[in-house]
Design a protein around this motif. Structure first.
Motif, PDB file in Angstrom:
ATOM      1  N   ILE A 148       0.840  -1.207   0.000  1.00 32.18           N
ATOM      2  CA  ILE A 148       0.000   0.000   0.000  1.00 32.18           C
ATOM      3  C   ILE A 148       0.873   1.254   0.000  1.00 32.18           C
ATOM      4  O   ILE A 148       0.596   2.232  -0.717  1.00 32.18           O
ATOM      5  N   ILE A 149       1.951   1.223   0.763  1.00 37.46           N
ATOM      6  CA  ILE A 149       2.859   2.382   0.785  1.00 37.46           C
ATOM      7  C   ILE A 149       3.436   2.606  -0.609  1.00 37.46           C
ATOM      8  O   ILE A 149       3.466   3.733  -1.124  1.00 37.46           O
ATOM      9  N   SER A 150       3.836   1.524  -1.239  1.00 31.76           N
ATOM     10  CA  SER A 150       4.423   1.641  -2.575  1.00 31.76           C
ATOM     11  C   SER A 150       3.373   2.113  -3.593  1.00 31.76           C
ATOM     12  O   SER A 150       3.651   2.966  -4.454  1.00 31.76           O
ATOM     13  N   GLU A 151       2.161   1.600  -3.502  1.00 29.68           N
ATOM     14  CA  GLU A 151       1.084   2.008  -4.418  1.00 29.68           C
ATOM     15  C   GLU A 151       0.767   3.504  -4.228  1.00 29.68           C
ATOM     16  O   GLU A 151       0.549   4.237  -5.189  1.00 29.68           O
ATOM     17  N   LEU A 152       0.779   3.945  -2.966  1.00 25.75           N
ATOM     18  CA  LEU A 152       0.508   5.365  -2.688  1.00 25.75           C
ATOM     19  C   LEU A 152       1.602   6.251  -3.281  1.00 25.75           C
ATOM     20  O   LEU A 152       1.316   7.256  -3.945  1.00 25.75           O
TER      21      LEU A 152
ATOM     22  N   PRO B 212      -7.040  -8.185   4.085  1.00 20.28           N
ATOM     23  CA  PRO B 212      -8.116  -7.232   4.383  1.00 20.28           C
ATOM     24  C   PRO B 212      -7.692  -5.770   4.270  1.00 20.28           C
ATOM     25  O   PRO B 212      -8.527  -4.898   3.992  1.00 20.28           O
ATOM     26  N   TYR B 213      -6.414  -5.515   4.460  1.00 17.21           N
ATOM     27  CA  TYR B 213      -5.910  -4.141   4.399  1.00 17.21           C
ATOM     28  C   TYR B 213      -5.555  -3.787   2.943  1.00 17.21           C
ATOM     29  O   TYR B 213      -6.073  -2.819   2.386  1.00 17.21           O
ATOM     30  N   HIS B 214      -4.754  -4.626   2.332  1.00 18.70           N
ATOM     31  CA  HIS B 214      -4.318  -4.434   0.947  1.00 18.70           C
ATOM     32  C   HIS B 214      -5.530  -4.290  -0.003  1.00 18.70           C
ATOM     33  O   HIS B 214      -5.612  -3.342  -0.799  1.00 18.70           O
ATOM     34  N   LEU B 215      -6.488  -5.228   0.120  1.00 21.22           N
ATOM     35  CA  LEU B 215      -7.575  -5.274  -0.865  1.00 21.22           C
ATOM     36  C   LEU B 215      -8.659  -4.219  -0.602  1.00 21.22           C
ATOM     37  O   LEU B 215      -9.524  -3.992  -1.439  1.00 21.22           O
ATOM     38  N   ALA B 216      -8.581  -3.571   0.559  1.00 21.54           N
ATOM     39  CA  ALA B 216      -9.482  -2.436   0.808  1.00 21.54           C
ATOM     40  C   ALA B 216      -8.819  -1.142   0.333  1.00 21.54           C
ATOM     41  O   ALA B 216      -9.432  -0.307  -0.341  1.00 21.54           O
ATOM     42  N   LEU B 217      -7.529  -0.988   0.684  1.00 21.05           N
ATOM     43  CA  LEU B 217      -6.847   0.285   0.411  1.00 21.05           C
ATOM     44  C   LEU B 217      -6.417   0.449  -1.049  1.00 21.05           C
ATOM     45  O   LEU B 217      -6.420   1.562  -1.572  1.00 21.05           O
ATOM     46  N   CYS B 218      -6.056  -0.659  -1.690  1.00 24.20           N
ATOM     47  CA  CYS B 218      -5.520  -0.541  -3.046  1.00 24.20           C
ATOM     48  C   CYS B 218      -6.546   0.090  -4.011  1.00 24.20           C
ATOM     49  O   CYS B 218      -6.243   1.093  -4.671  1.00 24.20           O
TER      50      CYS B 218
ATOM     51  N   HIS C  45       2.933 -12.882 -10.257  1.00 24.88           N
ATOM     52  CA  HIS C  45       2.458 -11.916 -11.256  1.00 24.88           C
ATOM     53  C   HIS C  45       1.718 -10.760 -10.598  1.00 24.88           C
ATOM     54  O   HIS C  45       1.581  -9.695 -11.187  1.00 24.88           O
ATOM     55  N   ILE C  46       1.254 -10.940  -9.351  1.00 22.76           N
ATOM     56  CA  ILE C  46       0.536  -9.848  -8.674  1.00 22.76           C
ATOM     57  C   ILE C  46       1.484  -8.706  -8.300  1.00 22.76           C
ATOM     58  O   ILE C  46       1.065  -7.572  -8.086  1.00 22.76           O
ATOM     59  N   ILE C  47       2.790  -9.019  -8.225  1.00 20.74           N
ATOM     60  CA  ILE C  47       3.745  -8.037  -7.708  1.00 20.74           C
ATOM     61  C   ILE C  47       3.995  -6.895  -8.696  1.00 20.74           C
ATOM     62  O   ILE C  47       4.222  -5.758  -8.287  1.00 20.74           O
ATOM     63  N   ASN C  48       3.946  -7.214  -9.987  1.00 11.93           N
ATOM     64  CA  ASN C  48       4.309  -6.202 -10.996  1.00 11.93           C
ATOM     65  C   ASN C  48       3.107  -5.334 -11.340  1.00 11.93           C
ATOM     66  O   ASN C  48       2.167  -5.764 -11.998  1.00 11.93           O
ATOM     67  N   ARG C  49       3.152  -4.064 -10.920  1.00 12.43           N
ATOM     68  CA  ARG C  49       1.984  -3.200 -11.132  1.00 12.43           C
ATOM     69  C   ARG C  49       1.806  -2.803 -12.607  1.00 12.43           C
ATOM     70  O   ARG C  49       0.826  -2.171 -12.968  1.00 12.43           O
ATOM     71  N   ARG C  50       2.768  -3.179 -13.443  1.00 13.37           N
ATOM     72  CA  ARG C  50       2.589  -2.929 -14.884  1.00 13.37           C
ATOM     73  C   ARG C  50       1.765  -4.030 -15.539  1.00 13.37           C
ATOM     74  O   ARG C  50       1.416  -3.948 -16.711  1.00 13.37           O
ATOM     75  N   LEU C  51       1.470  -5.102 -14.772  1.00 17.83           N
ATOM     76  CA  LEU C  51       0.622  -6.177 -15.302  1.00 17.83           C
ATOM     77  C   LEU C  51      -0.799  -5.998 -14.782  1.00 17.83           C
ATOM     78  O   LEU C  51      -0.995  -5.844 -13.570  1.00 17.83           O
TER      79      LEU C  51
ATOM     80  N   ALA D 160      -9.818  -5.436 -14.612  1.00 15.24           N
ATOM     81  CA  ALA D 160      -8.495  -5.663 -14.026  1.00 15.24           C
ATOM     82  C   ALA D 160      -7.962  -4.328 -13.526  1.00 15.24           C
ATOM     83  O   ALA D 160      -8.366  -3.271 -14.018  1.00 15.24           O
ATOM     84  N   TYR D 161      -7.047  -4.371 -12.555  1.00 18.67           N
ATOM     85  CA  TYR D 161      -6.499  -3.131 -12.006  1.00 18.67           C
ATOM     86  C   TYR D 161      -5.031  -3.281 -11.659  1.00 18.67           C
ATOM     87  O   TYR D 161      -4.403  -4.232 -12.074  1.00 18.67           O
ATOM     88  N   HIS D 162      -4.533  -2.321 -10.917  1.00 16.39           N
ATOM     89  CA  HIS D 162      -3.142  -2.164 -10.453  1.00 16.39           C
ATOM     90  C   HIS D 162      -2.453  -1.043 -11.238  1.00 16.39           C
ATOM     91  O   HIS D 162      -2.647  -0.914 -12.451  1.00 16.39           O
ATOM     92  N   GLY D 163      -1.638  -0.289 -10.492  1.00 19.72           N
ATOM     93  CA  GLY D 163      -0.863   0.800 -11.091  1.00 19.72           C
ATOM     94  C   GLY D 163      -1.744   1.791 -11.830  1.00 19.72           C
ATOM     95  O   GLY D 163      -2.837   2.150 -11.383  1.00 19.72           O
ATOM     96  N   LYS D 164      -1.255   2.188 -12.991  1.00 19.97           N
ATOM     97  CA  LYS D 164      -1.954   3.190 -13.806  1.00 19.97           C
ATOM     98  C   LYS D 164      -3.370   2.725 -14.206  1.00 19.97           C
ATOM     99  O   LYS D 164      -4.306   3.511 -14.265  1.00 19.97           O
ATOM    100  N   LEU D 165      -3.484   1.416 -14.446  1.00 17.32           N
ATOM    101  CA  LEU D 165      -4.783   0.866 -14.850  1.00 17.32           C
ATOM    102  C   LEU D 165      -5.852   1.115 -13.790  1.00 17.32           C
ATOM    103  O   LEU D 165      -7.028   1.356 -14.109  1.00 17.32           O
TER     104      LEU D 165
END
Ligand code: NAD
Length: 443
Positions: free
Chosen positions: A51-55, A101-107, A378-384, A396-401
């Protein structure tokens, strides 16, 4: 406060959120432990640091993502400037599960805020300690008309789903995903559904079984198997199966010792109901490793099952716990008969040194995403993009998406006034042939 149009305001809100989550990191780690003994290492690696990295990533890029994106204009509109304006959907509902519960709420929340939405978040009631900290973080960071956290159980979700939303982001089971989709359909509300399913892990005879076993044990028993993209079951070439089972046993011991119950690195099943379901999955099965349990602590040891029947409960339900069935195959047709028996999975893993075999599996089976020669990573790379297909999810989500899924892409053509070509206007007279020629040149 105008989070809809003021990008700086959104950015400042995210900076404030970053400070708050950093200040509460120890409390989050403790809450995750109190909820189901999530090891501190896993809490940091898969929840707080993510979450820190995503923020940080979102704060760094928000202006770039939010600004209108110029596209090449169509010659047919000449002279014009064409661009895509990113409009927030408006009121967004996020419903989160309990396993991360924290990651999937905050992301998703970070992205919904970055895109300028008003957000209501409903964390899972099954991890109440984490839900409480999430609620505290949100009330310390945001004005409640901007972002609110509503704690509670199924009835609260149902109440929220009965309201009208501009976007719903749901992470959870396939069964509840269908309820969410039905509720959304009433108002044609767009949805992202991040669901689950039975994710196969195929191992052929060309691999190094020791390395494969280490990577499977890691991905399967992380979070005590309560990971949406954990390998649900193995399909192993019969020539390598006995050796792989030996290596799996060895790796379980290496990771969690002789008695995993005493290991600080092995989480518990989230509650008694889910624990009982896990135990019931073991009935009449051939347990080759594990199967040891303790009801008082919702503990079930890492467990390997040999050749369950395809219509047994462990092979029809998503397992979502520390049980790993091992099936064997001889021909590629055997693999198809197993994989195609189920709905399209969220993940699929292939362990092989045979490039042609890997290519065949990727082409032949439809799945959300996966790895070759690893699990879960594969979940680790926010470009995927991260998401399912068919019954394992929509979107689908993560990063810019993530920013994009919470934004309506509004197309704008800004016509210049210094020239107004007469071709398109009636009366058309004899303009048809010259228009045809013109279209031919530019098509
Ligand atoms: P769940 O579907 O039971 O619950 C998820 C959320 O929905 C909770 O907040 C809950 O309160 C709410 N809910 C439950 N029943 C409801 C109902 N009848 N009506 C309205 N809302 C309801 O899922 P879970 O047990 O929390 O999580 C496990 C499931 O989630 C697994 O299937 C797993 O594969 C999946 N999952 C998917 C992802 C992903 O990213 N694709 C991530 C984690 C978990």
């Amino acid at each position: 406060m105008n989070f809809k149009t003021d990008i700086n305001y959104r950015k400042q809100s995210l900076i404030k959120l970053l400070n708050t989550v950093q200040n509460h990191e120890d409390e989050i780690i403790k809450a995750l432990y109190d909820d189901f003994k999530k090891p501190a290492f896993e809490a940091v690696a898969t929840e707080t640091s993510y979450i820190i990295s995503e923020l940080k990533h979102t704060i760094k890029n928000i202006h770039k993502w939010a600004k209108p994106a110029l596209v090449l204009p169509s010659i047919l509109n000449f002279p014009s400037t064409d661009y895509i304006y990113k409009e927030p959907f408006g009121k967004v509902l996020i419903i989160a599960p309990w396993n991360y519960p924290y990651h999937l709420a905050l992301c998703p929340l970070i992205a919904a805020v970055a895109a300028g939405n008003q957000v209501v978040l409903k964390p899972s009631e099954l991890t109440p300690n984490t839900a409480r900290i999430i609620s505290k973080i949100i009330s310390e960071t945001f004005d409640k008309n901007h972002v609110a956290c509503v704690e509670g159980g199924v009835e609260v979700s149902q109440e929220l789903l009965s309201q009208r939303w501009d976007y719903i982001f749901f992470t959870g089971s396939v069964a509840v995903g269908k309820i969410v989709a039905q509720a959304a359909a009433k108002n044609l509300t767009p949805v992202t559904l991040e669901l689950g399913g039975k994710s196969p892990c195929i191992v052929d005879e060309t691999v190094n079984p020791k390395l494969v076993a280490k990577r499977i044990v890691w991905g399967k028993f992380l979070n005590a198997g309560q990971t949406c993209i954990a390998p649900d079951y193995l399909i192993v070439h019969q020539a390598i199966k006995p050796r792989l089972i030996d290596c799996l046993k060895e790796e379980i011991k290496n990771a969690f010792g002789e008695n995993p119950e005493a290991s600080p690195d092995f989480a518990r099943i989230v509650n008694e109901k889910n624990w009982k379901r896990q135990i019931s999955l073991l009935e009449n099965e051939n347990i080759i490793v594990g199967g040891t349990s303790n009801a008082s602590d919702c503990y079930l040891s890492p467990t390997l099952l040999d050749e369950p029947r395809l219509n047994s409960q462990v092979m029809t339900d998503e397992i979502f716990g520390p049980i790993l069935p091992i099936l064997s195959y001889k021909t590629e047709e055997d693999i198809s008969n197993i994989v195609n028996k189920y709905e399209k999975p969220l993940a699929l893993y292939i362990f092989s040194e045979n490039k042609a075999f890997v290519k065949t599996c990727i082409e032949k089976y439809s799945f959300g995403g996966g790895c070759i020669n690893d699990t879960v990573s594969h979940i680790i790379n926010r470009r995927l993009p991260f998401g399912g297909v068919g019954h394992s999810g929509i979107g689908a989500y993560h990063g810019k998406l993530s920013f994009y899924i919470f934004s309506h892409q509004k197309s704008i053509v800004k016509k210049a006034n210094w020239l107004d070509l007469p071709v398109k206007y009636a009366p058309y007279g004899d303009k048809l042939s010259s228009m045809k020629k013109f279209l031919q040149w530019f098509s």
